[in-house]
Every structure is written in C-alpha cells, then in structure tokens.
Design a protein around this motif. Structure first.
Motif, PDB file in Angstrom:
ATOM      1  N   SER A   1       6.798 -21.204  36.241  1.00 41.11           N
ATOM      2  CA  SER A   1       6.343 -22.360  37.012  1.00 41.11           C
ATOM      3  C   SER A   1       6.354 -21.990  38.488  1.00 41.11           C
ATOM      4  N   VAL A   2       5.555 -22.699  39.252  1.00 39.54           N
ATOM      5  CA  VAL A   2       5.516 -22.486  40.685  1.00 39.54           C
ATOM      6  C   VAL A   2       5.695 -23.825  41.381  1.00 39.54           C
ATOM      7  N   GLU A   3       6.179 -23.728  42.608  1.00 35.12           N
ATOM      8  CA  GLU A   3       6.445 -24.936  43.358  1.00 35.12           C
ATOM      9  C   GLU A   3       6.357 -24.628  44.840  1.00 35.12           C
ATOM     10  N   ARG A   4       5.911 -25.646  45.566  1.00 34.56           N
ATOM     11  CA  ARG A   4       5.952 -25.555  47.017  1.00 34.56           C
ATOM     12  C   ARG A   4       6.862 -26.706  47.469  1.00 34.56           C
ATOM     13  N   PRO A   5       8.160 -26.424  47.509  1.00 34.74           N
ATOM     14  CA  PRO A   5       9.134 -27.509  47.705  1.00 34.74           C
ATOM     15  C   PRO A   5       9.113 -28.119  49.095  1.00 34.74           C
ATOM     16  N   ASP A   6       8.586 -27.365  50.061  1.00 34.04           N
ATOM     17  CA  ASP A   6       8.502 -27.902  51.411  1.00 34.04           C
ATOM     18  C   ASP A   6       7.276 -27.288  52.068  1.00 34.04           C
ATOM     19  N   GLY A   7       7.143 -27.434  53.373  1.00 25.22           N
ATOM     20  CA  GLY A   7       5.938 -26.968  54.039  1.00 25.22           C
ATOM     21  C   GLY A   7       5.837 -25.478  54.228  1.00 25.22           C
ATOM     22  N   SER A   8       6.897 -24.748  53.848  1.00 22.45           N
ATOM     23  CA  SER A   8       6.838 -23.320  54.142  1.00 22.45           C
ATOM     24  C   SER A   8       7.119 -22.434  52.943  1.00 22.45           C
ATOM     25  N   ASN A   9       7.877 -22.903  51.963  1.00 20.67           N
ATOM     26  CA  ASN A   9       8.260 -22.046  50.855  1.00 20.67           C
ATOM     27  C   ASN A   9       7.345 -22.201  49.658  1.00 20.67           C
ATOM     28  N   PHE A  10       7.263 -21.111  48.892  1.00 19.72           N
ATOM     29  CA  PHE A  10       6.478 -21.091  47.659  1.00 19.72           C
ATOM     30  C   PHE A  10       7.295 -20.303  46.658  1.00 19.72           C
ATOM     31  N   THR A  11       7.671 -20.934  45.555  1.00 18.64           N
ATOM     32  CA  THR A  11       8.591 -20.285  44.631  1.00 18.64           C
ATOM     33  C   THR A  11       7.961 -20.046  43.273  1.00 18.64           C
ATOM     34  N   LEU A  12       8.447 -19.006  42.626  1.00 16.40           N
ATOM     35  CA  LEU A  12       8.099 -18.702  41.235  1.00 16.40           C
ATOM     36  C   LEU A  12       9.383 -18.773  40.431  1.00 16.40           C
ATOM     37  N   LYS A  13       9.383 -19.596  39.398  1.00 15.85           N
ATOM     38  CA  LYS A  13      10.543 -19.733  38.530  1.00 15.85           C
ATOM     39  C   LYS A  13      10.206 -19.169  37.158  1.00 15.85           C
TER      40      LYS A  13
ATOM     41  N   ILE B   1       2.078 -16.953  54.992  1.00 17.41           N
ATOM     42  CA  ILE B   1       1.678 -17.039  56.387  1.00 17.41           C
ATOM     43  C   ILE B   1       1.397 -18.500  56.712  1.00 17.41           C
ATOM     44  N   SER B   2       1.834 -18.933  57.877  1.00 22.02           N
ATOM     45  CA  SER B   2       1.994 -20.367  58.128  1.00 22.02           C
ATOM     46  C   SER B   2       0.711 -21.175  58.077  1.00 22.02           C
ATOM     47  N   ASN B   3      -0.409 -20.669  58.468  1.00 29.37           N
ATOM     48  CA  ASN B   3      -1.627 -21.473  58.459  1.00 29.37           C
ATOM     49  C   ASN B   3      -2.485 -21.226  57.219  1.00 29.37           C
ATOM     50  N   HIS B   4      -1.929 -20.521  56.252  1.00 29.62           N
ATOM     51  CA  HIS B   4      -2.670 -20.257  55.019  1.00 29.62           C
ATOM     52  C   HIS B   4      -2.556 -21.433  54.065  1.00 29.62           C
ATOM     53  N   LEU B   5      -3.571 -21.555  53.229  1.00 35.15           N
ATOM     54  CA  LEU B   5      -3.651 -22.699  52.333  1.00 35.15           C
ATOM     55  C   LEU B   5      -3.605 -22.310  50.857  1.00 35.15           C
ATOM     56  N   TYR B   6      -3.853 -21.039  50.569  1.00 37.20           N
ATOM     57  CA  TYR B   6      -3.917 -20.574  49.191  1.00 37.20           C
ATOM     58  C   TYR B   6      -2.783 -19.581  48.952  1.00 37.20           C
ATOM     59  N   PHE B   7      -2.115 -19.766  47.843  1.00 41.53           N
ATOM     60  CA  PHE B   7      -0.941 -18.956  47.567  1.00 41.53           C
ATOM     61  C   PHE B   7      -1.060 -18.389  46.162  1.00 41.53           C
TER      62      PHE B   7
ATOM     63  N   VAL C   1      -0.897 -16.357  39.038  1.00 44.27           N
ATOM     64  CA  VAL C   1      -1.234 -17.750  39.306  1.00 44.27           C
ATOM     65  C   VAL C   1      -1.701 -17.899  40.746  1.00 44.27           C
ATOM     66  N   SER C   2      -2.581 -18.865  40.955  1.00 50.94           N
ATOM     67  CA  SER C   2      -2.966 -19.254  42.310  1.00 50.94           C
ATOM     68  C   SER C   2      -2.676 -20.739  42.495  1.00 50.94           C
ATOM     69  N   PHE C   3      -2.468 -21.139  43.718  1.00 49.15           N
ATOM     70  CA  PHE C   3      -1.947 -22.472  44.016  1.00 49.15           C
ATOM     71  C   PHE C   3      -2.607 -22.983  45.281  1.00 49.15           C
ATOM     72  N   TYR C   4      -3.118 -24.197  45.199  1.00 47.54           N
ATOM     73  CA  TYR C   4      -3.778 -24.790  46.363  1.00 47.54           C
ATOM     74  C   TYR C   4      -3.588 -26.290  46.321  1.00 47.54           C
ATOM     75  N   ASN C   5      -3.338 -26.870  47.440  1.00 46.44           N
ATOM     76  CA  ASN C   5      -3.239 -28.325  47.555  1.00 46.44           C
ATOM     77  C   ASN C   5      -2.213 -28.879  46.563  1.00 46.44           C
ATOM     78  N   ASN C   6      -1.096 -28.179  46.499  1.00 44.42           N
ATOM     79  CA  ASN C   6       0.048 -28.610  45.684  1.00 44.42           C
ATOM     80  C   ASN C   6      -0.209 -28.617  44.189  1.00 44.42           C
ATOM     81  N   GLU C   7      -1.158 -27.831  43.764  1.00 40.80           N
ATOM     82  CA  GLU C   7      -1.319 -27.693  42.323  1.00 40.80           C
ATOM     83  C   GLU C   7      -1.867 -26.308  41.973  1.00 40.80           C
ATOM     84  N   ILE C   8      -1.661 -25.944  40.729  1.00 44.97           N
ATOM     85  CA  ILE C   8      -2.162 -24.671  40.258  1.00 44.97           C
ATOM     86  C   ILE C   8      -3.683 -24.736  40.179  1.00 44.97           C
TER      87      ILE C   8
END
Lengths: 112, 115
Positions: free
Chosen positions: B66-78, B26-32, B47-54
């Motif tokens: 591994s997890v990544e937030r490659p841009d401002g909207s996507n969150f991936t699990l590899k 969700i676009s205004n969320h900060l925790y993934f 895993v939880s992710f905040y501020n571009n780190e686990i």
C-alpha cells in the motif's frame, strides 16, 4: 508488455575513449530516458529524448533515437573513470501511461 | 538542487513483519512512484500516485502493498507481511507532470532484506 532492453554487453574501455551502448524496445513510446546507476546506488537521470526527436546532446552525452527500428543509443565521449557505472534505458508509453519500463542495463568500466 | 530523499537506506526485517519505507519527493512535484530492483535484475515499476490516489499499479503491487501520502511532504510504501522475495532495492521517484516527457527523478533507494 513493452520494455527497454539494452544489448547485454559489458564495456571495458580506457579513459579518454568513447563508450557506446544500445537499447531496443518493443512497442511505440512517448519518450526514452537514460539513467546511470553507480554500484548499489540510486538512479541518476542523464537525458530524455522524445519520440519526435532523433538526436540529443548533453555535455559529453549523445543520444540517438530511431523509432522505425525501435532503438536508441547512448554515446559517452572522452570517458572518465567516474563514468564507471551501469546505464539503463527506460521507456514510457504514448497513451498517458506514466510507468517507466527499464532495460537490463549495460555495465561500463572505464580504466584510468 | 532539489532531490528525492529516502529513509532508511537499509532495512533488515523478519519474514512476515510489516515494513514502511519513507520517501520525500521533490517539493513541487505532483506525481510519485515506487519501483523496485531485485539484485541483478531490472528496475520494475510498482505503483504511481497522483492527487492522493493510485493512478496505476503493476501486477507486483498486490494486496500486501500500500502507499500513502500522510502529509504534504512524505510518501510511504508499506509492505504488510514481508516475504523473502520482497528483498530488493526500493526506489521512490517523483515528477512534475505525467505528460509531455517529464523526467522522473529517483531517490537513492532503500535496500530491504527479508530474512
């Protein structure tokens, strides 16, 4: 590790009846949440109750929390066929840890 | 109403292959978050992710994940090299905050089958 665990019962009720399911957990919590999952689908958030609350209502849902017994109940009143689903409780810890620990789920079948 | 979306809905892969599961929180969320549910079992935190780190990970989340937030909207699990036991439903979730009883909203899940 703490975890929410529901009583391992499957409920089968007639439409219009009430459905009650329970959840117990092992350690102190920050909040307890209930989720619904239709078969093979995602988790839908139903209600959150904080550790300092004892009862909460949302539409046909009523949740109670007894922190002394480390247990919670979810009551669905006037059930409908669309309420057929699995219901999970999930707890999080009081010290800033934000992971949710889920129980095993209660399967509820509402017969039209 | 805003919702978490996940793609693909189903993925079949061969053991040893890499998979990437995609989520749009969700676009205004900060925790993934990522969770998984093996068939017939509990939903388990990965895993939880905040501020571009686990911010936290479970014992399940080993070096293969591994997890990544490659841009401002996507969150991936590899998953680098899938195993048979990685077969599960994988859920992404997001929340606006980690504290104060903020609800975690879940996506519809990606069902991963490793052959």
């Amino acid at each position: 590790s703490q975890q929410g665990e529901e009583d391992p019962q499957a409920l089968s009720i007639q439409e219009g009846e009430n459905a009650t399911m329970n959840c117990s957990y092992k350690t102190s919590i920050n909040n307890l949440q209930w989720y619904r999952q239709n078969s093979g689908r995602g988790l839908v958030h139903l209600i959150l109750i904080r550790s300092n609350e004892r009862e909460k209502h949302s539409g046909r849902l009523r949740v109670t929390l007894d922190t002394s017994k480390k247990s919670s109940s979810l009551l669905i009143t006037a059930s409908r066929a669309a309420d057929t689903a699995s219901y999970f409780c999930a707890t999080d810890l009081p010290y800033g840890n934000n992971r949710l620990a889920f129980g095993k789920g209660n399967q509820v079948v509402v017969i039209p | 109403e805003p919702e978490v979306t996940q793609t693909p809905s189903h993925q079949v892969t061969q053991m040893g292959q890499e998979v990437i599961l995609h989520c749009v929180p969700i676009s205004n969320h900060l925790y993934f978050y990522w969770y998984r549910q093996i068939l017939g079992q509990k939903v388990e935190f990965l895993v939880s992710f905040y501020n571009n780190e686990i911010s936290e990970k479970s014992e399940i989340f080993d070096d293969q994940f591994s997890v990544e937030r490659p841009d401002g909207s996507n969150f991936t699990l590899k998953i680098r090299s899938t195993k048979l036991e990685d077969s599960a439903m994988y859920f992404c979730a997001s929340s606006s905050d980690a504290a104060g009883g903020k609800t975690q909203y879940f996506g519809p899940g990606t069902r991963l089958l490793v052959l």
